[in-house]
Design an enzyme around this catalytic site. Structure first.
Site, PDB file in Angstrom:
ATOM      1  N   ASN A 122     -18.694  32.527  30.071  1.00  0.00           N
ATOM      2  CA  ASN A 122     -20.008  32.106  29.590  1.00  0.00           C
ATOM      3  C   ASN A 122     -19.845  31.516  28.187  1.00  0.00           C
ATOM      4  O   ASN A 122     -19.395  32.207  27.269  1.00  0.00           O
ATOM      5  CB  ASN A 122     -20.957  33.305  29.573  1.00  0.00           C
ATOM      6  CG  ASN A 122     -22.386  32.912  29.238  1.00  0.00           C
ATOM      7  OD1 ASN A 122     -22.628  32.093  28.359  1.00  0.00           O
ATOM      8  ND2 ASN A 122     -23.332  33.522  29.924  1.00  0.00           N
ATOM      9  N   HIS A 166     -26.295  29.574  30.365  1.00  0.00           N
ATOM     10  CA  HIS A 166     -27.641  30.130  30.534  1.00  0.00           C
ATOM     11  C   HIS A 166     -28.582  29.348  29.626  1.00  0.00           C
ATOM     12  O   HIS A 166     -28.832  29.740  28.487  1.00  0.00           O
ATOM     13  CB  HIS A 166     -27.645  31.617  30.184  1.00  0.00           C
ATOM     14  CG  HIS A 166     -28.938  32.313  30.476  1.00  0.00           C
ATOM     15  ND1 HIS A 166     -28.997  33.642  30.825  1.00  0.00           N
ATOM     16  CD2 HIS A 166     -30.219  31.876  30.467  1.00  0.00           C
ATOM     17  CE1 HIS A 166     -30.262  33.986  31.019  1.00  0.00           C
ATOM     18  NE2 HIS A 166     -31.020  32.928  30.797  1.00  0.00           N
ATOM     19  N   HIS A 186     -29.196  28.002  22.371  1.00  0.00           N
ATOM     20  CA  HIS A 186     -27.737  27.875  22.512  1.00  0.00           C
ATOM     21  C   HIS A 186     -27.433  26.703  23.445  1.00  0.00           C
ATOM     22  O   HIS A 186     -27.361  25.570  22.977  1.00  0.00           O
ATOM     23  CB  HIS A 186     -27.078  29.193  22.947  1.00  0.00           C
ATOM     24  CG  HIS A 186     -27.876  30.043  23.876  1.00  0.00           C
ATOM     25  ND1 HIS A 186     -28.239  29.635  25.146  1.00  0.00           N
ATOM     26  CD2 HIS A 186     -28.378  31.290  23.725  1.00  0.00           C
ATOM     27  CE1 HIS A 186     -28.918  30.602  25.734  1.00  0.00           C
ATOM     28  NE2 HIS A 186     -29.040  31.617  24.897  1.00  0.00           N
ATOM     29  N   GLU A 237     -27.182  30.141  35.084  1.00  0.00           N
ATOM     30  CA  GLU A 237     -28.037  31.309  35.247  1.00  0.00           C
ATOM     31  C   GLU A 237     -29.302  31.146  34.408  1.00  0.00           C
ATOM     32  O   GLU A 237     -29.309  30.442  33.399  1.00  0.00           O
ATOM     33  CB  GLU A 237     -27.298  32.595  34.865  1.00  0.00           C
ATOM     34  CG  GLU A 237     -26.833  32.672  33.435  1.00  0.00           C
ATOM     35  CD  GLU A 237     -26.099  33.962  33.129  1.00  0.00           C
ATOM     36  OE1 GLU A 237     -26.210  34.455  31.986  1.00  0.00           O
ATOM     37  OE2 GLU A 237     -25.403  34.482  34.022  1.00  0.00           O
ATOM     38  N   THR A 279     -31.379  38.636  25.288  1.00  0.00           N
ATOM     39  CA  THR A 279     -30.323  38.582  26.300  1.00  0.00           C
ATOM     40  C   THR A 279     -30.816  39.307  27.543  1.00  0.00           C
ATOM     41  O   THR A 279     -31.809  40.047  27.487  1.00  0.00           O
ATOM     42  CB  THR A 279     -29.018  39.229  25.786  1.00  0.00           C
ATOM     43  OG1 THR A 279     -27.967  39.025  26.739  1.00  0.00           O
ATOM     44  CG2 THR A 279     -29.199  40.710  25.543  1.00  0.00           C
ATOM     45  N   HIS A 339     -22.227  41.625  32.039  1.00  0.00           N
ATOM     46  CA  HIS A 339     -22.947  42.113  30.867  1.00  0.00           C
ATOM     47  C   HIS A 339     -22.162  43.251  30.216  1.00  0.00           C
ATOM     48  O   HIS A 339     -22.003  44.324  30.780  1.00  0.00           O
ATOM     49  CB  HIS A 339     -24.366  42.589  31.177  1.00  0.00           C
ATOM     50  CG  HIS A 339     -25.256  42.503  29.970  1.00  0.00           C
ATOM     51  ND1 HIS A 339     -25.987  41.375  29.651  1.00  0.00           N
ATOM     52  CD2 HIS A 339     -25.500  43.386  28.977  1.00  0.00           C
ATOM     53  CE1 HIS A 339     -26.662  41.575  28.534  1.00  0.00           C
ATOM     54  NE2 HIS A 339     -26.376  42.786  28.093  1.00  0.00           N
TER      55      HIS A 339
END
EC number: 2.6.99.2
Length: 237
Positions: free
Chosen positions: A7, A43, A50, A70, A100, A190
């Site tokens: 990620n 994401h 971001h 995602e 998050t 995660h």
């Protein structure tokens, strides 16, 4: 073998902090592939704090490995994914302002909504994954809704790992068995890191993919990106 998807959100966060294009998100993604990553995850959030929508479009033709997008399935997100057509889309129940992902879907309560969204992606030939807890009923309803995979939310495992790793992983093993028995693919993500990843993999070796960003990018500050990716890959052997 379980695939490692990197990620790159945190790389984009660093870039956005100063403006310009340093670090270059597209180059970092390609470097991750060259260093052994099996996929790239992004994401994009509505505020583009971001990853930006433009990043998503730019990455698609450059990547040689699997591309996973995602996010929360708003109309804008759905349109983006259908236009880009990544290999996989992972649905998470984040609010637009959420820092998050911190919970899985209540797939029973949102069954109709998820079914409609999953149908749209499945019909477009995009593999679908739904972010869930270890609750067997949530996994079962994800399967009923039409998901190809579920992604287990692993923060509870990571938090409990140091105290009692056997107890920490036990519900995830059972959840993995439920997913496998339902014919679902299995992802996880995660707070997985170099300390806890290998034990998780040893106990659930049929994992299809782990998606790791924050810890991996932090480790790369000390170890370098190439060595870090290899260390994470070693945890999955």
């Amino acid at each position: 073998m379980t695939k490692l998807s990197v990620n790159i959100n945190k790389v984009a966060t660093l870039r956005n902090a100063r403006g310009g294009n340093v670090p270059d998100v597209l180059k970092v993604a390609q470097d991750c592939e060259n260093f052994g990553a099996d996929g790239i995850t992004v994401h994009p959030r509505p505020d583009e704090r971001h990853i930006r929508r433009s990043d998503v479009y730019a990455l698609r033709p450059l990547l040689r490995t699997e591309f996973n997008i995602e996010g929360y399935p708003s109309r804008e997100f759905i349109d983006l994914v259908l236009q880009v057509k990544p290999h996989q889309v992972t649905l998470v129940p984040d609010s637009p302002t959420q820092l998050t992902s911190n919970a899985g879907w209540d797939t029973k309560a949102h069954f109709t909504f998820l079914s409609e969204v999953l149908d749209a992606f499945n019909n477009a030939g995009i593999r679908t994954s739904v972010f869930v807890s270890t609750d067997a009923e949530m996994i079962e309803y994800a399967a009923k809704a039409g998901a190809d995979r579920v992604e287990l939310y692993t923060e509870p495992y990571a938090s409990a790992y140091a105290g009692n790793r056997e107890a920490a992983v036990a519900p995830f093993v059972e959840a993995g068995k439920v997913a496998r028995n339902l014919g679902l693919g299995l992802n996880a993500g995660h707070d997985l890191n170099l300390e806890n990843l290998n034990y998780f993999y040893q106990n659930i070796p049929w994992l299809d993919e782990v998606s790791i960003g924050h810890a991996l990018i932090c480790d790369a500050l000390y170890l370098g990106l190439e060595r870090t990716i290899q260390e994470y890959k070693n945890c999955l052997r």
